[in-house]
Design a protein around this motif. Structure first.
Motif, short mmCIF file in Angstrom:
data_model
loop_
_atom_site.label_atom_id
_atom_site.label_comp_id
_atom_site.label_asym_id
_atom_site.label_seq_id
_atom_site.Cartn_x
_atom_site.Cartn_y
_atom_site.Cartn_z
N ALA A 260 20.72 -21.26 -9.82
CA ALA A 260 21.03 -22.39 -9.48
C ALA A 260 22.25 -22.96 -10.83
CB ALA A 260 19.97 -23.95 -9.69
N LEU B 133 25.80 -24.00 -8.72
CA LEU B 133 26.41 -25.53 -8.66
C LEU B 133 27.70 -25.87 -9.48
CD1 LEU B 133 25.57 -28.46 -9.56
CD2 LEU B 133 24.69 -27.97 -12.23
N ARG C 253 30.05 -28.08 -7.49
CA ARG C 253 30.65 -29.36 -8.45
C ARG C 253 32.31 -29.02 -7.82
NH1 ARG C 253 26.58 -31.62 -9.71
NH2 ARG C 253 25.60 -32.30 -11.35
N PHE D 204 25.06 -30.38 -4.26
CA PHE D 204 23.98 -28.68 -4.26
C PHE D 204 22.48 -29.18 -4.56
CE2 PHE D 204 21.80 -26.24 -7.51
CZ PHE D 204 22.52 -25.26 -6.66
N ALA E 71 21.22 -30.22 -10.67
CA ALA E 71 21.79 -30.21 -9.73
C ALA E 71 21.50 -31.91 -9.02
CB ALA E 71 20.36 -29.71 -8.60
#
Length: 215
Positions: free
Chosen positions: A52, A56, A60, A66, A80
């Protein structure tokens, strides 16, 4: 969260090895995915959190929300945009408390009754399906297409409805004709020879159908 004509892509570690996650995520984003979820059933939480953190920043940079599947605590720790929980994963309120304000929380639903209940409880979007039998939901029969228009009309006026389950490029026109406005596709994208091209084909088809429906 107001979305129409969006492809919701899922980076599923059942189809993509962890070492290829970033590369495939870049392809999904470049192809036009409007949301991206990390789903890693059966993987250790620490691996999910590490992935993650890796994915992420890619989302972004693309301006795409996300979402982490199943783990509100991981989603909150990594910052997130949201979390997705299943029909049997408990109530919204404790998840909202973990995630904090302004975060997206989605719920899986498998019937019009569950879709209405998720709306009433305050979820930000729903997944509606599986429309067709799918390896990601073994043993669960497809619910078909007959309820899509009604759920879209009733629930979709308030929150996004993402049709999911066994949807592929070859049956996508049928799903869109049945009234779907937002769609989740997993294996057909992740196993495509060119993930970016496949994603672009799907995202353009969904957007065109949504535009036609608004006329």
């Amino acid at each position: 969260m107001t979305l129409a004509g969006q492809l919701y892509a899922i980076l599923d570690l059942g189809y993509v090895p962890a070492e290829a996650a970033a590369e495939v995520t870049r392809a999904l984003l470049a192809g036009g995915a409007g949301l991206l979820q990390l789903r890693a059933k059966g993987h250790p939480p620490e691996e999910i959190e590490a992935l993650a953190c890796q994915l992420l920043p890619l989302c972004r940079a693309a301006g795409v929300p996300f979402i982490v599947n199943d783990y509100p605590d991981i989603a909150a720790r990594v910052g997130a945009d949201g979390v997705h929980i299943g029909q049997d994963d408990g109530a919204l309120a404790p998840v909202r408390e973990v995630m904090g304000p302004g975060k997206i929380i989605g719920r899986s639903t498998h019937s019009p009754m569950q879709a209405r209940a998720a709306l009433e409880e305050g979820f930000d979007y729903i997944g509606f399906g599986p429309l067709f039998p799918t390896p990601t939901k073994l043993g669960r029969p497809g619910i078909g297409l007959s309820d899509i228009a009604a759920v879209q009309s009733e629930v979709g006026r308030e929150i996004p409805v993402f049709c999911i389950g066994g949807i592929k490029r070859d049956n996508l026109p049928e799903v869109l004709s049945a009234g779907a406005r937002n769609v989740v596709i997993v294996s057909d994208l992740l196993t495509a020879p060119d993930v970016q091209i496949a994603t672009r084909q799907v995202s353009q088809a969904i957007a065109a159908a949504s535009l036609a429906g608004d006329r």
